[in-house]
Design a protein around this motif. Structure first.
Motif, mmCIF file in Angstrom:
data_model
loop_
_atom_site.group_PDB
_atom_site.id
_atom_site.type_symbol
_atom_site.label_atom_id
_atom_site.label_comp_id
_atom_site.label_asym_id
_atom_site.label_seq_id
_atom_site.Cartn_x
_atom_site.Cartn_y
_atom_site.Cartn_z
ATOM 1 N N PHE A 128 0.835 -1.211 0.000
ATOM 2 C CA PHE A 128 0.000 0.000 0.000
ATOM 3 C C PHE A 128 0.867 1.257 0.000
ATOM 4 C CE2 PHE A 128 -3.336 -2.681 2.339
ATOM 5 C CZ PHE A 128 -4.022 -2.934 1.152
ATOM 6 N N LYS A 129 1.962 1.211 0.735
ATOM 7 C CA LYS A 129 2.852 2.373 0.838
ATOM 8 C C LYS A 129 3.481 2.709 -0.515
ATOM 9 C CE LYS A 129 6.950 3.932 3.400
ATOM 10 N NZ LYS A 129 7.934 3.549 4.450
ATOM 11 N N ARG A 130 3.922 1.686 -1.242
ATOM 12 C CA ARG A 130 4.522 1.928 -2.558
ATOM 13 C C ARG A 130 3.524 2.547 -3.530
ATOM 14 N NH1 ARG A 130 7.409 -2.912 -1.393
ATOM 15 N NH2 ARG A 130 5.724 -4.174 -2.276
ATOM 16 N N LYS A 131 2.284 2.078 -3.465
ATOM 17 C CA LYS A 131 1.256 2.628 -4.362
ATOM 18 C C LYS A 131 0.978 4.095 -4.053
ATOM 19 C CE LYS A 131 -1.199 -1.640 -5.518
ATOM 20 N NZ LYS A 131 -2.505 -2.355 -5.506
ATOM 21 N N LEU A 132 0.925 4.433 -2.769
ATOM 22 C CA LEU A 132 0.671 5.823 -2.387
ATOM 23 C C LEU A 132 1.835 6.735 -2.771
ATOM 24 C CD1 LEU A 132 -1.020 5.481 1.127
ATOM 25 C CD2 LEU A 132 -2.071 6.315 -0.978
ATOM 26 N N LEU A 133 3.065 6.236 -2.598
ATOM 27 C CA LEU A 133 4.232 7.056 -2.889
ATOM 28 C C LEU A 133 4.455 7.282 -4.382
ATOM 29 C CD1 LEU A 133 6.798 5.819 -0.200
ATOM 30 C CD2 LEU A 133 5.455 7.930 -0.234
ATOM 31 N N LYS A 134 3.730 6.546 -5.215
ATOM 32 C CA LYS A 134 3.776 6.809 -6.655
ATOM 33 C C LYS A 134 2.962 8.055 -7.007
ATOM 34 C CE LYS A 134 4.428 2.003 -8.165
ATOM 35 N NZ LYS A 134 3.817 0.856 -8.892
ATOM 36 N N LYS A 135 2.040 8.413 -6.101
ATOM 37 C CA LYS A 135 1.148 9.550 -6.360
ATOM 38 C C LYS A 135 1.506 10.786 -5.549
ATOM 39 C CE LYS A 135 -2.681 6.313 -7.126
ATOM 40 N NZ LYS A 135 -4.044 5.888 -6.679
ATOM 41 N N GLN A 136 2.312 10.628 -4.482
ATOM 42 C CA GLN A 136 2.662 11.740 -3.617
ATOM 43 C C GLN A 136 4.077 11.556 -3.088
ATOM 44 O OE1 GLN A 136 -0.810 10.618 -1.271
ATOM 45 N NE2 GLN A 136 0.491 10.386 0.550
ATOM 46 N N GLN A 138 5.355 11.961 0.068
ATOM 47 C CA GLN A 138 5.518 11.274 1.331
ATOM 48 C C GLN A 138 4.165 10.919 1.939
ATOM 49 O OE1 GLN A 138 7.658 13.985 3.842
ATOM 50 N NE2 GLN A 138 5.912 15.352 4.123
ATOM 51 N N LEU A 139 4.201 10.010 2.905
ATOM 52 C CA LEU A 139 2.964 9.606 3.570
ATOM 53 C C LEU A 139 2.521 10.660 4.563
ATOM 54 C CD1 LEU A 139 3.599 5.837 4.462
ATOM 55 C CD2 LEU A 139 2.269 6.735 2.558
ATOM 56 N N THR A 140 1.217 10.919 4.609
ATOM 57 C CA THR A 140 0.677 11.780 5.647
ATOM 58 C C THR A 140 0.407 10.931 6.891
ATOM 59 O OG1 THR A 140 -1.629 11.421 4.998
ATOM 60 C CG2 THR A 140 -0.429 13.197 3.884
ATOM 61 N N SER A 141 0.104 11.606 7.985
ATOM 62 C CA SER A 141 -0.199 10.876 9.220
ATOM 63 C C SER A 141 -1.411 9.969 9.018
ATOM 64 C CB SER A 141 -0.479 11.863 10.356
ATOM 65 O OG SER A 141 0.656 12.658 10.616
ATOM 66 N N LEU A 142 -2.413 10.475 8.319
ATOM 67 C CA LEU A 142 -3.621 9.693 8.078
ATOM 68 C C LEU A 142 -3.327 8.492 7.183
ATOM 69 C CD1 LEU A 142 -6.662 9.390 8.440
ATOM 70 C CD2 LEU A 142 -6.994 10.852 6.425
ATOM 71 N N ASP A 143 -2.461 8.685 6.168
ATOM 72 C CA ASP A 143 -2.089 7.576 5.280
ATOM 73 C C ASP A 143 -1.443 6.436 6.065
ATOM 74 O OD1 ASP A 143 -2.991 8.882 3.011
ATOM 75 O OD2 ASP A 143 -1.037 9.809 2.608
ATOM 76 N N ALA A 144 -0.456 6.774 6.891
ATOM 77 C CA ALA A 144 0.260 5.755 7.668
ATOM 78 C C ALA A 144 -0.686 5.036 8.623
ATOM 79 C CB ALA A 144 1.410 6.396 8.442
ATOM 80 N N PHE A 145 -1.573 5.799 9.243
ATOM 81 C CA PHE A 145 -2.517 5.210 10.204
ATOM 82 C C PHE A 145 -3.472 4.249 9.501
ATOM 83 C CE2 PHE A 145 -6.355 5.008 12.751
ATOM 84 C CZ PHE A 145 -5.870 4.931 14.057
ATOM 85 N N VAL A 146 -4.025 4.672 8.366
ATOM 86 C CA VAL A 146 -5.032 3.868 7.662
ATOM 87 C C VAL A 146 -4.430 2.601 7.071
ATOM 88 C CG1 VAL A 146 -6.611 3.802 5.692
ATOM 89 C CG2 VAL A 146 -6.575 5.798 7.187
ATOM 90 N N ILE A 147 -3.312 2.720 6.338
ATOM 91 C CA ILE A 147 -2.756 1.521 5.701
ATOM 92 C C ILE A 147 -2.163 0.571 6.745
ATOM 93 C CG2 ILE A 147 -2.327 2.712 3.538
ATOM 94 C CD1 ILE A 147 0.620 2.813 4.195
ATOM 95 N N GLY A 148 -1.674 1.131 7.862
ATOM 96 C CA GLY A 148 -1.211 0.271 8.954
ATOM 97 C C GLY A 148 -2.362 -0.522 9.556
ATOM 98 N N ALA A 149 -3.510 0.142 9.695
ATOM 99 C CA ALA A 149 -4.698 -0.523 10.243
ATOM 100 C C ALA A 149 -5.204 -1.603 9.291
ATOM 101 C CB ALA A 149 -5.794 0.513 10.502
ATOM 102 N N ILE A 150 -5.250 -1.293 7.997
ATOM 103 C CA ILE A 150 -5.744 -2.263 7.006
ATOM 104 C C ILE A 150 -4.826 -3.486 6.953
ATOM 105 C CG2 ILE A 150 -6.151 -2.659 4.545
ATOM 106 C CD1 ILE A 150 -6.992 0.262 4.319
ATOM 107 N N ALA A 151 -3.505 -3.244 6.925
ATOM 108 C CA ALA A 151 -2.542 -4.344 6.852
ATOM 109 C C ALA A 151 -2.680 -5.281 8.052
ATOM 110 C CB ALA A 151 -1.117 -3.788 6.775
ATOM 111 N N LYS A 152 -2.824 -4.690 9.244
ATOM 112 C CA LYS A 152 -2.946 -5.528 10.448
ATOM 113 C C LYS A 152 -4.289 -6.247 10.476
ATOM 114 C CE LYS A 152 -1.348 -7.213 14.220
ATOM 115 N NZ LYS A 152 -0.166 -8.106 14.188
#
Length: 246
Positions: A128-136, A138-152
């Motif tokens: 998920f992180k690689r896909k987001l970083l193709k569009k922006q 760096q990760l925002t706080s919300l991005d890290a929180f959401v994809i971390g939650a989904i992965a877990k």
């Protein structure tokens, strides 16, 4: 205070477990990589090996932790043997005296299988992180929180049946009828899975999943959020460019 029963053993177990895992991982990485660029495959192998070492060394702590948490709880199952532990040391003493040293490693087999839980978690997170970083940038706080939650959430859901059996074996106070023998570990994993399905249906394997998701997902989401922010801050302080592929 009931929701906080056994909090000290939990903190102790977590500290020891995380120390063993990360120390082993980084030590093996330093020996294997030796200045070369790491790869996803190498990190996965190192993570699994570190997970196995962690399980073998810290399972006794988690066995005691599980029993202390459940001590004093009321069970409808008459086959469960009540316990009376005064603390961590007393629990170790009673388990070794009454059940033998091997009982401290109850649940080891499913725990070894569960080393794939963090592997699945990090696989989805990095994807998920690689896909987001193709569009922006760096990760925002919300991005890290959401994809971390989904992965877990994905990792926990996929491995939850084994986590349930792991907890039952760690508790170790169920008995096999009619011989009235205390449950072991390896030989009874499939038996416990079968009995749980027979008694509660297929969904019985996921009994309590909601509470587990609430706990692990929130923990992982906060962990990844703090990790990303600390990493970015460290690179900024050191005057280094934070790689998008980190």
């Amino acid at each position: 205070l009931a929701p906080y029963r056994g909090w000290f053993p939990v903190i102790s177990s977590l500290c020891c477990s995380n120390f063993v895992y990360f120390y082993t991982f980084n030590s093996l990485k330093a020996l294997w990589i030796k200045g070369q660029h790491s790869t996803t495959g190498k990190d996965l192998v190192l993570g699994v090996v570190a997970g196995v070492v962690n399980v073998l060394l810290t399972t006794p702590l988690w066995v005691v932790n599980t029993r202390l948490k459940l001590q004093g709880a009321k069970f409808r199952n008459e086959d469960i043997v009540p316990t009376n532990y005064k603390g961590i040391i007393d629990a170790f003493h009673q388990i070794i005296r009454d059940e033998g040293v091997v009982a401290l490693w109850n649940g080891t087999f499913p725990s070894l299988l569960l080393v794939f839980n963090p592997a699945i978690q990090f696989m989805f997170y990095e994807g998920f992180k690689r896909k987001l970083l193709k569009k922006q940038l760096q990760l925002t706080s919300l991005d890290a929180f959401v994809i971390g939650a989904i992965a877990k959430a994905v990792a926990t859901t996929l491995t939850y049946p084994l986590q349930t059996i792991q907890s039952i074996l760690r508790f170790g106070r169920h008995r096999l009828n009619p011989e009235n023998r205390t449950l072991g570990s390896l030989r009874n994993v499939l038996y416990l899975l079968q009995q749980r399905v027979r008694r509660f249906g297929l969904m019985g394997l996921y009994k309590g999943l909601e509470a587990k998701l609430l706990q692990t997902v929130l923990t992982a989401a906060l962990m990844f959020l703090v990790y990303e922010k600390l990493t970015a801050a460290t690179f900024t302080v050191m005057g280094l460019k934070h790689s998008r592929r980190h």
